[in-house]
Each structure stands twice: as structure tokens, then as C-alpha cells.
Design an enzyme around this catalytic site. Sequence first.
Site: not given
Ligand code: NAX
Length: 331
Positions: A159, A187
Site C-alpha cells: 500500500d 491493511h
Molecule cells: P495464493 O492463493 O496464490 O497462494 C496461497 C498459498 O498458500 C497456496 O499455495 C495455498 O495452498 C497455501 N496455503 C494455504 N494454507 C496453507 C497452510 N496452512 N500452510 C502453508 N500454505 C498454505 O495467494 P497469493 O496471491 O500468493 O497471496 C498470498 C496471501 O497474501 C493471501 O492471503 C493474500 O490475501 C495476501 N496478500 C496480502 C497483501 C498485503 O498487502 N498484506 C497484498 C497481497 C496479497 O493479496
Amino acid sequence: EKDPLIVLVTGAAGQIAYALFPMIAKGAMLGPDQPVILHMLDIEPAGDILKGVKLELMDGAFPLLKGVITTTDVIEACKGVDIAIMLGGFPRRKGMSNKDLISKNIGIYKAQASALEQHADTNCKVLVVANPANTNALILKEYAPSIPEENITSLTRLDHNRALNQLSENLNVHVGDVKNVIMWGNHSSNQYPDANHAMVNIGVGHKSVKELVTDDNWLNTEFITNVQRRGEVIIKSRRLSSALSAASATCDHMRDWILGTPKGTWVSMGVYSDGSYGIQPGLIYSFPVTCEKGEWSIVQGLKIDKFGREKMDALEKELIEEKNFAYSCLH
Ligand code: NAX
């Protein structure tokens, strides 16, 4: 040569991780002379994807990359970890509220906190990216009491960087010449980018953004909504949420924390509140921070106007509600 640092990335089969790994392996996060060993954790169904990403990392032939472990076992993943980047979690599905998301993620963050506490290096530094990032970080802090609280942070740098870009576009200056915006608080969709103290490098010193904007009102209106809605705009056009920019922000956050912020520059990080700016102690709240020798400190004494104060208080309230809800799920 330096000893390698062990970097854990959870959610390692996901899209942010895919963009982040080459940055880490090329030294963009920890420095061009810092070897790394990657621990990649994801869940069972993503096991094959993990292996494929590892093959690509091997084919990258990165001189700094001294080892790669892929695993679906949280204990194995956390062993000896110096830096933990938490991207993994239950994804937000259509129609899910923040509360739904918190209740789905609580068990995950509790288990990962215990594993980190028992198996990671005692000075392990943690960055939580997975949403709701501030509250996931708070749960992690609660369940890993032996990890120093200043070692647990959450990401608001994406952000922050989006806000820098908005200013650069509006003022028609290079983004590298803009600094010191602030993301306060959470956030979330109510996030508050504050450019009241932001500065622009004009070659012979700096000028404040406030002095340079032609329409003073813009900073309290469109600037804020543009930053708030940027994620949605990207999802609409890419059909996937931000990944490259999220990975880059993750890298920026860790690099500045570990290697330090440049003199006169601050960045935004979700950190443990010590009561600065009247924010409830113990929340993970985003503040302007400077970093030196691996330690952050909150920039003190900035003047806050009435508009900003209301936004900051609303975000504090939001985080208190998330915290209370999380606790009601736990007990
Ligand atoms: P993806 O859905 O591509 O990847 C997430 C991965 O986490 C998947 O491979 C899934 O299998 C894995 N996962 C689920 N449960 C798990 C567990 N218990 N242990 C280990 N791995 C596990 O998401 P992606 O686009 O890479 O985003 C990752 C996270 O970042 C999401 O929660 C998203 O909301 C968050 N974000 C946060 C942002 C921020 O500014 N704080 C911005 C970017 C993003 O949206």
C-alpha cells in the site's frame, strides 16, 4: 563468505511466492553477498507444484542459493529458520467477510506460531503477508510468546509503494524521488495513506508534497481512494490479485528492516504498538518506521490533523474488533 540465512516462505506454491523466489535468490532481499537456503512450505494438495517451483529454482543457477527444501510439514519447514515470510493461509472466497477469514486462519497461524517458537532460530524475524495480515500477525505473536514481539511484523509496504506511485504520477516526478508517505493502521479496505509529511527530491534538496500538489483536496479524496482500490483494479484487468508488486513490497520490507532505511527516509510496517500516537498498545498497527541494524523504531512527533486522526482511530477500532473476534474464536 557469509553463512547462509534460512528463509522460510509459507504459501510457497502460490503466486506471490512464485514472483518472490527469484528476488530472494538474486539477493534483492538480504543483499548481494548474503547466501540463502529456502524452506518452502505449502499444504499437501500443492506438493507437486512445490516440486515444480523447486526445479525452476535449480534451473535458475543462482550463486547465492545454497539449498532448497520443499515440504508440507510445518515442523520441518520451521527448523533453524532466520527469516519467516508468511504468505500461506486460507484464501478469501467470494462473499467471505473478514470474520470468516479470521476464523479460517486462526488454527493455521496458531500451529505455525508454535512450530516457529519451538524450531526456528531464537531471533527469527517474521513478516506476515497473508490476510488479514495484521490480525494473523497478532495471533502468531500470541502463540509464539518466546519470539520477541518486535520480531513479528505485517505487510503494509505494498500500500505504501502504491501511494508513492500515485504521488509520482500526480506530480509527474520519478517514483524514486518521492518518499515518506505513511500507511497508518490496518491493511484493509479502509486503509489510510497519509501524504501530509511526504517529500519530493527536487535535485537541490526536498519540497513537501503538500506544497507541490495543485489541488490540496486531492490528498484527502482521490489519492486515498486510488490507493484503496488499486488491488481491485488489478484483479479486474489481470484476473488475479497483485503478485509481482506484492512480492517486491515483501522484499522491500525485509531488506529495509534487516539492512536499514536510508537516512531521512521512513517506511510503513505493521508492528507491535507501544502506544505511540495514542494507539492501543499490543495491537499490530502500521506506523512510519526507520530501521537500523535489524531493529525498527516508530517515527515520533509527526503532526496529525483532525482528518487523519479520525482515520487512524477508525483503523484502530477495526483492529480491536478483529482482535476481539479472534480471541472469541480461540477461547
Ligand atoms: P495464493 O492463493 O496464490 O497462494 C496461497 C498459498 O498458500 C497456496 O499455495 C495455498 O495452498 C497455501 N496455503 C494455504 N494454507 C496453507 C497452510 N496452512 N500452510 C502453508 N500454505 C498454505 O495467494 P497469493 O496471491 O500468493 O497471496 C498470498 C496471501 O497474501 C493471501 O492471503 C493474500 O490475501 C495476501 N496478500 C496480502 C497483501 C498485503 O498487502 N498484506 C497484498 C497481497 C496479497 O493479496
